[in-house]
Design a protein around this motif. Sequence first.
Motif, PDB file in Angstrom:
ATOM      1  N   TYR A  24      -4.457   9.866   4.570  1.00  0.00           N
ATOM      2  CA  TYR A  24      -5.901  10.030   4.758  1.00  0.00           C
ATOM      3  C   TYR A  24      -6.397  11.363   4.204  1.00  0.00           C
ATOM      4  CZ  TYR A  24      -6.539   5.765   7.365  1.00  0.00           C
ATOM      5  OH  TYR A  24      -6.625   4.446   7.715  1.00  0.00           O
ATOM      6  N   LYS A  25      -5.572  12.370   4.269  1.00  0.00           N
ATOM      7  CA  LYS A  25      -5.945  13.657   3.672  1.00  0.00           C
ATOM      8  C   LYS A  25      -6.150  13.484   2.163  1.00  0.00           C
ATOM      9  CE  LYS A  25      -4.278  18.374   3.059  1.00  0.00           C
ATOM     10  NZ  LYS A  25      -3.131  19.263   3.229  1.00  0.00           N
ATOM     11  N   THR A  26      -5.229  12.787   1.535  1.00  0.00           N
ATOM     12  CA  THR A  26      -5.346  12.521   0.102  1.00  0.00           C
ATOM     13  C   THR A  26      -6.563  11.648  -0.181  1.00  0.00           C
ATOM     14  OG1 THR A  26      -2.953  12.688  -0.142  1.00  0.00           O
ATOM     15  CG2 THR A  26      -4.136  11.566  -1.905  1.00  0.00           C
ATOM     16  N   ALA A  27      -6.792  10.644   0.657  1.00  0.00           N
ATOM     17  CA  ALA A  27      -7.951   9.765   0.482  1.00  0.00           C
ATOM     18  C   ALA A  27      -9.247  10.556   0.563  1.00  0.00           C
ATOM     19  CB  ALA A  27      -7.932   8.661   1.537  1.00  0.00           C
ATOM     20  N   ALA A  28      -9.319  11.482   1.519  1.00  0.00           N
ATOM     21  CA  ALA A  28     -10.531  12.298   1.677  1.00  0.00           C
ATOM     22  C   ALA A  28     -10.776  13.151   0.432  1.00  0.00           C
ATOM     23  CB  ALA A  28     -10.409  13.186   2.912  1.00  0.00           C
ATOM     24  N   GLU A  29      -9.702  13.647  -0.151  1.00  0.00           N
ATOM     25  CA  GLU A  29      -9.835  14.475  -1.352  1.00  0.00           C
ATOM     26  C   GLU A  29     -10.259  13.659  -2.562  1.00  0.00           C
ATOM     27  OE1 GLU A  29      -5.923  16.140  -1.598  1.00  0.00           O
ATOM     28  OE2 GLU A  29      -6.283  17.573   0.031  1.00  0.00           O
ATOM     29  N   ASP A  30      -9.819  12.400  -2.635  1.00  0.00           N
ATOM     30  CA  ASP A  30     -10.002  11.615  -3.850  1.00  0.00           C
ATOM     31  C   ASP A  30     -11.126  10.592  -3.797  1.00  0.00           C
ATOM     32  OD1 ASP A  30      -7.940  13.038  -4.957  1.00  0.00           O
ATOM     33  OD2 ASP A  30      -6.425  11.500  -4.609  1.00  0.00           O
ATOM     34  N   ALA A  31     -11.686  10.340  -2.625  1.00  0.00           N
ATOM     35  CA  ALA A  31     -12.772   9.361  -2.530  1.00  0.00           C
ATOM     36  C   ALA A  31     -14.031   9.909  -3.205  1.00  0.00           C
ATOM     37  CB  ALA A  31     -13.056   9.037  -1.065  1.00  0.00           C
ATOM     38  N   ASP A  32     -14.812   9.015  -3.788  1.00  0.00           N
ATOM     39  CA  ASP A  32     -16.073   9.407  -4.411  1.00  0.00           C
ATOM     40  C   ASP A  32     -17.192   9.536  -3.371  1.00  0.00           C
ATOM     41  OD1 ASP A  32     -15.152   9.556  -7.055  1.00  0.00           O
ATOM     42  OD2 ASP A  32     -15.441   7.401  -7.362  1.00  0.00           O
ATOM     43  N   SER A  33     -17.217   8.644  -2.421  1.00  0.00           N
ATOM     44  CA  SER A  33     -18.275   8.573  -1.420  1.00  0.00           C
ATOM     45  C   SER A  33     -18.142   9.688  -0.379  1.00  0.00           C
ATOM     46  CB  SER A  33     -18.201   7.212  -0.724  1.00  0.00           C
ATOM     47  OG  SER A  33     -18.883   7.221   0.508  1.00  0.00           O
ATOM     48  N   ALA A  34     -19.250  10.348  -0.094  1.00  0.00           N
ATOM     49  CA  ALA A  34     -19.263  11.385   0.945  1.00  0.00           C
ATOM     50  C   ALA A  34     -18.955  10.766   2.308  1.00  0.00           C
ATOM     51  CB  ALA A  34     -20.611  12.097   0.971  1.00  0.00           C
ATOM     52  N   GLU A  35     -19.454   9.553   2.531  1.00  0.00           N
ATOM     53  CA  GLU A  35     -19.194   8.840   3.788  1.00  0.00           C
ATOM     54  C   GLU A  35     -17.689   8.638   3.980  1.00  0.00           C
ATOM     55  OE1 GLU A  35     -20.286   4.533   5.858  1.00  0.00           O
ATOM     56  OE2 GLU A  35     -20.356   4.716   3.684  1.00  0.00           O
ATOM     57  N   LEU A  36     -17.016   8.197   2.923  1.00  0.00           N
ATOM     58  CA  LEU A  36     -15.586   7.956   3.020  1.00  0.00           C
ATOM     59  C   LEU A  36     -14.797   9.257   3.144  1.00  0.00           C
ATOM     60  CD1 LEU A  36     -15.047   5.012   0.509  1.00  0.00           C
ATOM     61  CD2 LEU A  36     -15.245   4.930   3.006  1.00  0.00           C
ATOM     62  N   LYS A  37     -15.227  10.286   2.443  1.00  0.00           N
ATOM     63  CA  LYS A  37     -14.558  11.589   2.557  1.00  0.00           C
ATOM     64  C   LYS A  37     -14.547  12.060   4.012  1.00  0.00           C
ATOM     65  CE  LYS A  37     -15.377  13.480  -2.068  1.00  0.00           C
ATOM     66  NZ  LYS A  37     -14.011  13.796  -2.452  1.00  0.00           N
ATOM     67  N   THR A  38     -15.690  11.944   4.661  1.00  0.00           N
ATOM     68  CA  THR A  38     -15.817  12.357   6.064  1.00  0.00           C
ATOM     69  C   THR A  38     -14.957  11.480   6.971  1.00  0.00           C
ATOM     70  OG1 THR A  38     -18.056  13.164   5.680  1.00  0.00           O
ATOM     71  CG2 THR A  38     -17.448  12.704   7.967  1.00  0.00           C
ATOM     72  N   LEU A  39     -15.036  10.179   6.770  1.00  0.00           N
ATOM     73  CA  LEU A  39     -14.280   9.247   7.596  1.00  0.00           C
ATOM     74  C   LEU A  39     -12.775   9.473   7.457  1.00  0.00           C
ATOM     75  CD1 LEU A  39     -14.487   6.691   9.446  1.00  0.00           C
ATOM     76  CD2 LEU A  39     -14.089   5.376   7.350  1.00  0.00           C
ATOM     77  N   PHE A  40     -12.308   9.604   6.224  1.00  0.00           N
ATOM     78  CA  PHE A  40     -10.882   9.799   6.005  1.00  0.00           C
ATOM     79  C   PHE A  40     -10.401  11.135   6.575  1.00  0.00           C
ATOM     80  CE2 PHE A  40     -11.313   6.910   2.068  1.00  0.00           C
ATOM     81  CZ  PHE A  40     -11.121   5.776   2.829  1.00  0.00           C
ATOM     82  N   SER A  41     -11.243  12.145   6.512  1.00  0.00           N
ATOM     83  CA  SER A  41     -10.890  13.436   7.123  1.00  0.00           C
ATOM     84  C   SER A  41     -10.731  13.280   8.636  1.00  0.00           C
ATOM     85  CB  SER A  41     -11.948  14.489   6.815  1.00  0.00           C
ATOM     86  OG  SER A  41     -11.940  14.817   5.448  1.00  0.00           O
ATOM     87  N   MET A  42     -11.633  12.525   9.248  1.00  0.00           N
ATOM     88  CA  MET A  42     -11.549  12.293  10.697  1.00  0.00           C
ATOM     89  C   MET A  42     -10.279  11.525  11.051  1.00  0.00           C
ATOM     90  SD  MET A  42     -15.533  11.565  11.886  1.00  0.00           S
ATOM     91  CE  MET A  42     -15.171   9.849  11.977  1.00  0.00           C
ATOM     92  N   TYR A  43      -9.914  10.534  10.241  1.00  0.00           N
ATOM     93  CA  TYR A  43      -8.702   9.772  10.508  1.00  0.00           C
ATOM     94  C   TYR A  43      -7.455  10.633  10.317  1.00  0.00           C
ATOM     95  CZ  TYR A  43     -11.384   5.419  10.804  1.00  0.00           C
ATOM     96  OH  TYR A  43     -12.253   4.427  11.177  1.00  0.00           O
ATOM     97  N   SER A  44      -7.490  11.544   9.369  1.00  0.00           N
ATOM     98  CA  SER A  44      -6.356  12.457   9.169  1.00  0.00           C
ATOM     99  C   SER A  44      -6.185  13.347  10.400  1.00  0.00           C
ATOM    100  CB  SER A  44      -6.573  13.306   7.916  1.00  0.00           C
ATOM    101  OG  SER A  44      -5.487  14.180   7.716  1.00  0.00           O
ATOM    102  N   ILE A  45      -7.292  13.838  10.939  1.00  0.00           N
ATOM    103  CA  ILE A  45      -7.256  14.665  12.152  1.00  0.00           C
ATOM    104  C   ILE A  45      -6.750  13.836  13.334  1.00  0.00           C
ATOM    105  CG2 ILE A  45      -8.710  15.882  13.840  1.00  0.00           C
ATOM    106  CD1 ILE A  45     -10.438  16.749  11.359  1.00  0.00           C
ATOM    107  N   GLN A  46      -7.200  12.592  13.427  1.00  0.00           N
ATOM    108  CA  GLN A  46      -6.744  11.704  14.497  1.00  0.00           C
ATOM    109  C   GLN A  46      -5.227  11.551  14.451  1.00  0.00           C
ATOM    110  OE1 GLN A  46      -7.042   7.417  13.926  1.00  0.00           O
ATOM    111  NE2 GLN A  46      -8.065   7.255  15.939  1.00  0.00           N
TER     112      GLN A  46
END
Length: 150
Positions: A24-46
């Motif tokens: 999820y950390k990698t997904a947050a870095e590589d996603a184009d969408s700001a919505e997905l970047k935020t979501l993936f960051s939250m899942y990485s923290i989870q």
Amino acid sequence: MENEKSIGNLKHLLSICNDGKEGYKTAAEDADSAELKTLFSMYSIQRAEYEMQLKKAIHQLGGDPDNDTGGPVGALHRVWMDIKTAFTKNDDKAILNACVTGEESALEAYDKELQDPGISPEIIEILSVQRNGVADCLKNIEALKTQYAS
């Protein structure tokens, strides 16, 4: 003997959480969408929180959560490696598809561990909460996958 089996099972889930956290950390870095970047960051923290809970449970059973003596995680680890490879395309749809695959594998692992008759009620509680979090994550990502398909 029962503690050793439980410790091994928890270490397996610990590895899965770590793979998910990094995925999820990698997904947050590589996603184009700001919505997905935020979501993936939250899942990485989870997943980092899940790791801490599992490490505490391993320690309480007399195990060393930082001493990974087990073998490779195997199929799930390869799934997250595939996910990391998919991120190189910066394609939100591909990233979401890869996340679904990873979450389905994680859910399978939690379900298997929860069927172990030797685990204590306290560990069942931890694993149940984490499993439900993974299931919620999967449901959310599947909905986003449909949204981003168009």
